[in-house]
Design an enzyme around this catalytic site. Structure first.
Site, PDB file in Angstrom:
ATOM      1  N   HIS A   1      28.393  25.113 -11.486  1.00  0.00           N
ATOM      2  CA  HIS A   1      29.822  25.337 -11.702  1.00  0.00           C
ATOM      3  C   HIS A   1      30.610  24.026 -11.547  1.00  0.00           C
ATOM      4  O   HIS A   1      31.363  23.636 -12.439  1.00  0.00           O
ATOM      5  CB  HIS A   1      30.316  26.395 -10.702  1.00  0.00           C
ATOM      6  CG  HIS A   1      31.763  26.740 -10.853  1.00  0.00           C
ATOM      7  ND1 HIS A   1      32.197  27.828 -11.577  1.00  0.00           N
ATOM      8  CD2 HIS A   1      32.886  26.147 -10.385  1.00  0.00           C
ATOM      9  CE1 HIS A   1      33.523  27.890 -11.551  1.00  0.00           C
ATOM     10  NE2 HIS A   1      33.959  26.876 -10.819  1.00  0.00           N
ATOM     11  N   GLU A   2      30.395  23.355 -10.411  1.00  0.00           N
ATOM     12  CA  GLU A   2      31.182  22.147 -10.140  1.00  0.00           C
ATOM     13  C   GLU A   2      30.804  21.011 -11.086  1.00  0.00           C
ATOM     14  O   GLU A   2      31.654  20.196 -11.451  1.00  0.00           O
ATOM     15  CB  GLU A   2      31.027  21.723  -8.679  1.00  0.00           C
ATOM     16  CG  GLU A   2      31.423  22.783  -7.640  1.00  0.00           C
ATOM     17  CD  GLU A   2      32.800  23.393  -7.858  1.00  0.00           C
ATOM     18  OE1 GLU A   2      33.662  22.731  -8.484  1.00  0.00           O
ATOM     19  OE2 GLU A   2      33.031  24.545  -7.415  1.00  0.00           O
TER      20      GLU A   2
ATOM     21  N   HIS B   1      32.901  21.304 -14.119  1.00  0.00           N
ATOM     22  CA  HIS B   1      34.185  20.628 -13.899  1.00  0.00           C
ATOM     23  C   HIS B   1      34.005  19.105 -13.952  1.00  0.00           C
ATOM     24  O   HIS B   1      34.790  18.388 -14.560  1.00  0.00           O
ATOM     25  CB  HIS B   1      34.755  20.992 -12.519  1.00  0.00           C
ATOM     26  CG  HIS B   1      35.335  22.375 -12.417  1.00  0.00           C
ATOM     27  ND1 HIS B   1      36.348  22.804 -13.247  1.00  0.00           N
ATOM     28  CD2 HIS B   1      35.081  23.398 -11.568  1.00  0.00           C
ATOM     29  CE1 HIS B   1      36.693  24.055 -12.904  1.00  0.00           C
ATOM     30  NE2 HIS B   1      35.923  24.442 -11.894  1.00  0.00           N
TER      31      HIS B   1
ATOM     32  N   GLU C   1      38.417  25.490 -16.070  1.00  0.00           N
ATOM     33  CA  GLU C   1      37.539  26.574 -15.628  1.00  0.00           C
ATOM     34  C   GLU C   1      36.587  26.991 -16.752  1.00  0.00           C
ATOM     35  O   GLU C   1      35.473  27.480 -16.486  1.00  0.00           O
ATOM     36  CB  GLU C   1      38.383  27.765 -15.150  1.00  0.00           C
ATOM     37  CG  GLU C   1      37.607  28.850 -14.421  1.00  0.00           C
ATOM     38  CD  GLU C   1      37.175  28.468 -13.006  1.00  0.00           C
ATOM     39  OE1 GLU C   1      37.540  27.375 -12.521  1.00  0.00           O
ATOM     40  OE2 GLU C   1      36.453  29.276 -12.389  1.00  0.00           O
TER      41      GLU C   1
END
Lengths: 503, 503
Positions: B266-267, B270, B296
């Site tokens: 997820h990170e 980003h 997101e």
């Protein structure tokens, strides 16, 4: 009579504001050495330059000068907080405003080029690559000194950046008193140590175990981990980032646990000084360390007077052996002898406690001659090598191991080196005085109880910040200004006592 | 015609200067979550407030408004860099200057009190402790919205802080289209998953092995470790600190390696967006991410569309098994089924991919009713629990597991939550389009080759920064503004296909 409360509180406010920003710069610099990804190096340099420029402008505005004048005209009581803060703001304001912006910028450019040239010169061991840059930096430093002004010696004006109130003539007296005795002591202790194997403690010391042991020692000294931490860097340092935040670093050699340990003892000495400053005075002179020579006295006191003592190893060797079982084969006396082995060597930062001083003496002599105009930059390698051989009895094989070894000159930091010696002298003098003031000190240290030692330093040194100038602080703490004899006595007693294990 | 070059370059200069300082604040915040000693918390808050106040003043000076006016009067070509930057400077300037300083300060004070009250309320699970603070924040948010102005809905003015160009009426349409389908899908997939053991992958996964595996995966995705790093925090996050410096964090559960892994996926999504912004445009709108909803979309695309796919585990399971030998007993299908297990639960941040959306829908509905005045703060717990049971089929046992679970409202961040849903919708729509544009994509992903996927996102999304508003960016990348159907299709196909291992 003028009304000083507003100008004074303006100065306090400005000083604290600068403290907040400087603390951000401290973190950016710490991060650059610890965790920053390599690709952001250029941007980080821009950031630091921007924040530095900003605080410079904040402090050099004419209004700041007006506030200082108003406070001086008012005449605060001689022993007040105000008078000490105003004295140091005046010193800083004058030094920052007396140098024209063009000269500051020229110096910054020259430093950038000089640092690169120095790195190349050291790598290739070719002084001529660095020579024109050192000449330029010397010339700019002389111009800076002339802007700042001085009474007796141009070198005084440069010293003042690092050690307020220090004077060249006094340092020359100290250094000439030290030189022959330490050189002789280096020879004697070196000969005796030569019979002790250099790699006696060599072994396999896992880094995680070193970290755990170092932390146990630092906690025992009372370095406060709620207000600090330890990380790993190529070169150990201590960064007082802000109130409640002081960070140490060290490096690890898996074959020698004492390298990281003495790194931590040294840096924790600096760190406990930072942690002993008054938090509520952060950003103001009263919340700042007195000088480099006082700062270094704290690191050297804990590293050498405490950490390289026999009692230290009597207490800590059994504890170290829990982390490093192979140490059980040594006695405390053997470890003590090993960590106090004296051997003339080329690199200052790797030198033992005795010959370290000789490195400083040599560089001080060369620096002052450069500034006084009695030595040309081109002759530095020749003079270095000649004097080095006289002091150490070693022929310097190349400039990388000689006059190119340290980074300081590539910043144009003339006047910095003597603070290393002042640190050693102050450490010996403070430790001597603490021993007299605290009759139980040796026994407490032998039990690993460092509270009286730290309490004494807190009360005599730390809590005062810049209330006193360094020499006055030494007088207040020990009864006299910095002397050579306590350090000489300490070295004589200690290095006459090191057990000769090989005999 | 006015001469725009000077005003424009003034704006560029100011914007970059603010970027330098904001980047220092980013590092201070990152450090606060990772390495900062606890005792400096108060000082760090002062520092961040000071730097934030400074950049606010730098950007809200009247000269900045004059420069923007001059640039607008000039009329740059519609597709120029200048026009995009000026548009975003205008938006930011208006939002910062339209709210009186007193209101900003009142909000900051209210936030500080509300955060403490929220922590206590959640801990004791007593909504009434938080209620007056939420009422105050709501009232202040309405006043802010009125300062900013809006055309149709007050909620639009709040949304604009997080998702420029998003409109309440459009979101309501999207959400009402999503709600019944996802609720139904949650029930079906939940029932099927109930036959799959929840703790199938439970084991002993040493943290060092998790770190090594996560790093191998992140490197394979092309997260650039020369320009980034991974650290450990209580809650995973990504911080784009500056050009060449983007830092991810995750947390480790020794019993479940997928927790830190999906944190990193997820990170890193980003992070790769941040790393794909144009470095030379740092500090300017063209060098900044388009919106939270676009940001997101990047994290969810890599986490879910790539990371929770079957092909992902076909490729990575044998590699994971090198770090975690106990995984050899599972097939890729089993791991895939396990990481896609659907089960209605109380806490959003622990929710699976299907029921996660239901949490967002619920909060969006409550938020808009609060802002529109059709729901009183005092009635929030009751309405929350009633609607939650309708959506999830679960009775909320207490407010800590209900309306008090998330921190956002304690900052008064109304309008933030829908960006989580926009992120999911945009992710599905972008992934759908990429699959159409890149016929070999699925096969490449199956071989662990992520270069086409990343290249597509770089060219369609990352490199543009804020050149386009979010909806326009989606149009430019996929041919249409954000739709519900790609996400619904994705969920239907995927959660209709999860293998029923227990049958």
């Amino acid at each position: 009579m003028t009304e000083p409360s507003q100008p004074y509180s303006n100065l306090l406010h400005r000083s604290r504001e600068i403290g907040l920003i400087d603390s951000a710069s401290q973190l950016l610099s710490w991060d650059q050495e610890t965790y920053m990804p390599p690709d952001s190096l250029t941007f980080r340099a821009e950031q630091l330059a921007h924040l530095g420029g900003w605080t410079h402008r904040l402090f050099t505005k004419p209004e700041v000068g007006d506030w200082i004048n108003a406070c001086e005209d008012h005449g605060f009581p001689a022993d007040s907080d105000e008078v000490a803060n105003v004295r140091e703001w005046r010193r800083a304001y004058d030094r920052k405003t007396k140098v024209p912006a063009e000269l500051v910028e020229e110096l910054q450019r020259a430093q950038a080029f000089a640092r690169e040239a120095w790195m190349e010169a050291r790598q290739k061991s070719e002084f001529p690559i660095f020579q024109p840059h050192l000449e330029k930096l010397l010339q700019l430093s002389l111009r800076m000194a002339d802007c700042w002004g001085y009474e007796q010696s141009r070198y005084d004006a440069l010293l003042e950046s690092y050690e307020p109130g220090a004077r060249t003539v006094a340092l020359k007296t100290l250094f000439s008193e030290l030189r022959p005795v330490i050189a002789e002591l280096g020879r004697i202790a070196g000969e005796r140590s030569a019979r002790l194997p250099a790699d006696m403690l060599r072994g396999q010391y896992p880094i995680a175990a070193q970290q755990a042991f170092n932390r146990e020692v630092a906690e025992a000294l009372s370095f406060d981990f709620k207000a600090g931490r330890i990380d790993t860097t190529a070169h150990p340092f201590c960064s007082g980032i802000g109130p409640g935040d002081c960070r140490l670093t060290t490096r690890y050699n898996e074959a020698d646990f004492t390298e990281s340990l003495y790194g931590i003892l040294h840096e924790a000495g600096h760190g406990m000084y930072e942690q002993g400053l008054r938090r509520e005075a952060h950003g103001t002179p009263l919340g700042s360390a007195a000088s480099l020579g006082i700062h270094e006295s704290q690191s050297r006191l804990w590293e050498n007077h405490v950490g390289r003592s026999r009692t230290f190893w009597e207490h800590w060797l059994p504890r170290a052996a829990k982390y490093f079982p192979e140490l059980t084969r040594f006695s405390p006396e053997e470890v003590h002898a090993s960590v106090n082995r004296v051997e003339p060597s080329f690199i200052r930062v790797e030198a033992d406690e005795v010959t370290y001083d000789l490195h400083i003496i040599l560089r001080f002599e060369i620096e002052t001659r450069l500034i006084e105009g009695t030595l040309k930059v081109a002759d530095v390698p020749h003079v270095w090598n000649e004097e080095f051989e006289k002091l150490m009895g070693l022929k310097v094989p190349n400039d990388a191991l000689g006059c190119l070894q340290d980074i300081h000159w590539s910043f144009g930091s003339f006047g910095y080196f003597p603070t290393y010696m002042l640190g050693n002298l102050n450490a010996s003098q403070l430790f001597h005085r603490a021993t007299a003031d605290l009759p139980d000190l040796q026994s407490q240290l032998g039990h690993g109880d460092y509270s009286s030692m730290l309490g004494w330093l807190r009360s005599k040194v730390h809590q005062h910040g810049q209330r006193f100038e360094p020499l006055q602080l030494m007088r207040s703490a020990t009864g006299e200004a910095t002397q050579a004899r306590y350090h000489l006595d300490y070295l004589r007693v200690k290095f006459g006592k090191v057990r000769d294990l090989a005999s």
